[in-house]
Design an enzyme around this catalytic site. Structure first.
Site, short mmCIF file in Angstrom:
data_model
loop_
_atom_site.label_atom_id
_atom_site.label_comp_id
_atom_site.label_asym_id
_atom_site.label_seq_id
_atom_site.Cartn_x
_atom_site.Cartn_y
_atom_site.Cartn_z
N CYS A 72 0.68 5.28 5.36
CA CYS A 72 0.55 6.18 6.51
C CYS A 72 1.62 7.24 6.49
CB CYS A 72 0.60 5.47 7.83
SG CYS A 72 0.96 3.76 7.86
N GLU A 131 0.87 -1.16 0.00
CA GLU A 131 0.00 0.00 0.00
C GLU A 131 0.91 1.22 0.00
OE1 GLU A 131 -4.01 1.64 0.45
OE2 GLU A 131 -3.39 -0.44 0.27
N CYS A 146 -5.02 5.21 6.57
CA CYS A 146 -4.67 4.09 5.71
C CYS A 146 -5.71 3.00 5.80
CB CYS A 146 -3.31 3.56 6.13
SG CYS A 146 -2.93 1.95 5.47
#
Lengths: 568, 180
Positions: free
Chosen positions: A550, A13, A60
């Site tokens: 994040c 991610e 996130c």
């Protein structure tokens, strides 16, 4: 010498770029750069600290619960709220469930493809796969006909060109070592893990409401009512449902995940010799077993330096600082400063090249991540750090699990300091937590039984009870490692907010003394058979379970092709 | 999964509400919920950036309308749609700012043989996806049009929503999206 750029690192991610120099088939120097800025801290200033978790939860999609937990703990620490026992137990369950689910998804859906050759699975003999599967576990899905069906399903995807997550990999690379039968078994379990995770996630719905973003957090406790005789509260029926979900998790982890992990590891033992990294480990600790300050933790806090398992240092969070010499930020008093997060600053100052670019100037600033340090040293955080600190602290269950796995693989504890050690530690932690969760459900049931139904400490809810200035820190062990939030409150509003997330500890750049961060260090010595297909670099980076969302923000890569869409 | 637990039509808002127009889809579904009453059979979910975690929902849904920010060669605020076989490649090619999650979700549903009979992405072209709570003016100006499009798509599928005489919940999109 060959200069390799991996950008973006896939199956994570967020946005991470790795540059590495390779000489004689192995990495001699490496740089880790996060190429996108986020800076969530800036959006929180001036807001009600009791709402902060709702914002941080949205940092996130992979780590929703973890930022909520760290945030409420930070604010509770600042204002002096003490959550009652049920809130502690509910939080432990939510945290452990997140960790178990995340680790399973990481192993099967993000990391496995670095070790498992999906295309090779197409040439596997289902009967051979069945005997392999039956030799390592008594899991029910292990017949030749079952694997024949999985193989047909996989062939269907490949034939239709629907590779999805299996596209863009280095299939057929010489670094893949599993025989076709093991590859097919792993693909079957990849699919089973998808089905398993969507059942297990119902646990969060029970504890946090129907909304996929848990709405049950509250500064001072939880918002989930606990009442054995109420339909709309956690009651006797939900206790039974929780127990059954935990039992199925335990079953899947013990009979599928761990046997797969050991089977795969046995073909990749050489990876116990790569990827060690900085050799320093930091753990805040997690799962308070009693209430209030200084409660004992199921997974202990501590610091290890230079791989010395014989000496677990007591953690002193005042020794944590962040540096920005190689980060795209400036500090008011100069960029060689090291600031404690309670005095942290987030002033972006991009001096990198204009994208698209070929190389970063790594002698200057080169990342949107800061460089966190403990007592001036880089630290690795995450499941390996947690298992090492627990192991070194004499944690009986952790010792049994770790020694059992080392024994089965025929390697010593030194093998833990590696890429393979990181992968193994994640699996063992999953088994540990799946075992432990049942105890917390029992505790919840016992509390209900004796009429202890409190879920919230109201005493400090009203800001008029707070001092004019309050400072607090919230510490949490997220699946990816140590997460800290620091908050300063002035007259009821947030004056300063700083987060240090696990991937910043692990993926951060060099510091003011030019000491490399954990990724940069772990990549040294990593073999690279083919610089055009650096799968070995991905193995070590993925072993940390990067989650850059994040620390950073995701936008379109310059020059990325836009898919065709219909415009109305 | 028993039929009782199935969702005939799922309206799934995706995106990060802290990242400007990236959160347009989520803002839109909260506005939809505030202004319209849904007929039985429709479930509205704020999926944020959860990605694969949403597989549990997708797998029990017969049809899905995803409301999301979608990059395209068009002016910010333009409404776009993606459907049928274009969905998987579209999300795979970084269409959405949080594409990794959506791509995994779509692929996952397909891999476990739970792909809904219809997936439609109703999108809006973002201007800016940097840190910011709330959409930019060009996108904000078209959020009502985006909501109307979703209402029309629901109607076309036999699930016409009914406009509420009094909107429910806070009027601030951001506060609604965060549940504050």
């Amino acid at each position: 010498m060959t200069h390799i750029v991996v950008d973006p690192v896939t199956r994570i991610e967020g946005h991470l770029r790795i540059e590495a120099e390779v000489e004689n088939g192995s990495v001699t120097n490496a740089w880790s750069s996060s190429t996108m800025f986020r800076g969530i801290e800036l959006i929180l200033e001036g807001r009600d600290p009791r709402d902060a978790w709702a914002f941080t939860q949205r940092i996130c999609g992979v780590c929703t619960t973890v930022h909520a937990i760290a945030s409420i703990r930070a604010v509770e620490n600042a204002i002096g709220a003490v959550p009652p026992p049920n809130a502690r137990v509910l939080r432990n369950l939510i945290i452990a469930a997140q960790c178990v689910q995340d680790h399973v998804v990481h192993f099967y859906h993000l990391h496995a493809l670095d070790w498992v050759d999906v295309v090779s699975a197409l040439s596997a003999d289902p009967a051979e796969t069945a005997s392999l599967a039956q030799s390592i576990s008594d899991w029910h899905n292990s017949s030749a006909s079952y694997f024949t069906a999985v193989k047909a399903r996989l062939k269907g995807f490949v034939d239709r060109g629907q590779l999805g997550p299996f596209a863009n990999a280095y299939w057929g690379h010489s670094a893949y070592k599993l025989p076709p039968a093991a590859n097919l078994m792993a693909v079957a379990h990849y699919l089973e893990a998808l089905d398993w995770q969507r059942e297990f996630i119902k646990l969060h719905a029970i504890l946090g409401g129907k909304n996929p973003h848990l709405q049950s957090f509250l500064v001072g406790g939880m918002a989930t009512p606990v009442d054995p005789s109420s339909q709309s509260a956690l009651n006797i029926h939900t206790i039974a449902a929780l127990k059954s979900l935990i039992a199925s998790a335990k079953d899947f982890v013990r009979r599928v995940y761990i046997p797969d992990l050991l089977a795969v590891a046995s073909f990749y033992k050489d990876w116990a010799g790569y990827g060690a990294g900085v050799g320093n480990y930091l753990v805040y600790g997690e799962y308070p077993l009693t209430d209030g300050k200084d409660a004992p933790l199921y997974l202990p806090s501590g610091v290890i330096r230079d791989r010395n398992l014989g000496k677990i240092e007591k953690l002193d969070t005042s020794k944590i600082t962040e540096q920005v010499k190689h980060s795209w930020y400036t500090y008011g008093k100069g960029d060689d400063e090291a600031l404690h997060p309670s005095l942290g600053e987030t002033k972006p100052s991009y001096t990198g090249p204009t994208p698209p670019y070929e190389r970063l100037d790594t002698s200057a600033k080169y990342s949107w991540l800061k460089s966190p340090r403990y007592d001036g040293q880089p630290m690795e955080v995450g499941p390996l750090a947690r298992m090492l600190v627990a192991y070194g602290s004499g944690h009986a269950q952790v010792k049994a699990l770790v020694d059992g796995a080392l024994g089965k693989l025929g390697v010593g504890p030194e093998a833990l300091f590696s890429t393979l050690g990181r992968v193994a530690a994640r699996g063992l932690e999953t088994a540990l937590l799946a075992d432990k969760m049942g105890d917390w459900v029992d505790e919840l049931a016992e509390n209900m039984g004796r009429g202890e139904l409190r879920i919230h400490d109201n005493e400090k809810w009203d800001p008029s009870t707070w001092p004019e200035q309050a400072i607090g820190a919230g510490f949490h062990e997220a699946p990816r490692g140590a997460l800290g939030h620091w908050v300063s409150i002035w007259r009821g509003k947030i004056a300063r907010y700083q987060c240090i997330v696990p991937s910043t500890w692990n993926a951060g750049p060099r510091d003011a003394k030019e000491a490399p961060g954990p990724y940069e260090s772990a990549l040294l010595g990593t073999p690279v058979a083919d610089p055009e297909q650096p799968i070995e670099i991905l193995r070590t980076v993925h072993s940390f379970d990067p989650c850059m969302a994040c620390g950073v923000h995701v936008v379109d890569r310059a020059g990325a092709e836009l898919a065709k869409v219909k415009v109305r | 999964m028993s039929d009782a637990a199935r969702i005939p039509l799922l309206v799934l808002g995706l995106g990060n509400v802290l990242c400007g127009d990236d959160g347009a889809g989520v803002m839109a579904i909260h506005r939809l919920r505030r202004g319209w009453e849904m007929p039985a059979g429709v479930r509205i979910v704020d999926g944020g950036t959860l990605g694969l975690d949403l597989l549990a929902l997708l797998a029990v849904s017969d049809r899905v309308i995803i409301v999301d920010a979608v990059r395209a060669d068009a002016a910010p605020g333009t409404l776009v749609d993606v459907t049928g076989e274009e969905v998987a490649p579209a999300v795979y090619e970084r269409l959405s700012p949080h594409q990794i999650g959506v791509a995994d979700l779509i692929a996952g549903a397909s891999l476990v043989d739970r792909y809904p009979s219809e997936v439609l992405i109703v999108g809006i072209v973002p201007a800016m996806t940097d840190l910011r709570l709330g959409c930019t003016p060009d996108v904000a100006a078209n959020l009502d049009a985006l909501v109307d499009r979703v209402v029309a798509e629901l109607g076309a599928r036999g699930y016409p929503p009914v406009r509420r005489s009094v909107p429910c919940g806070p009027s601030d999109d951001g506060a609604r999206a965060l549940g504050l």
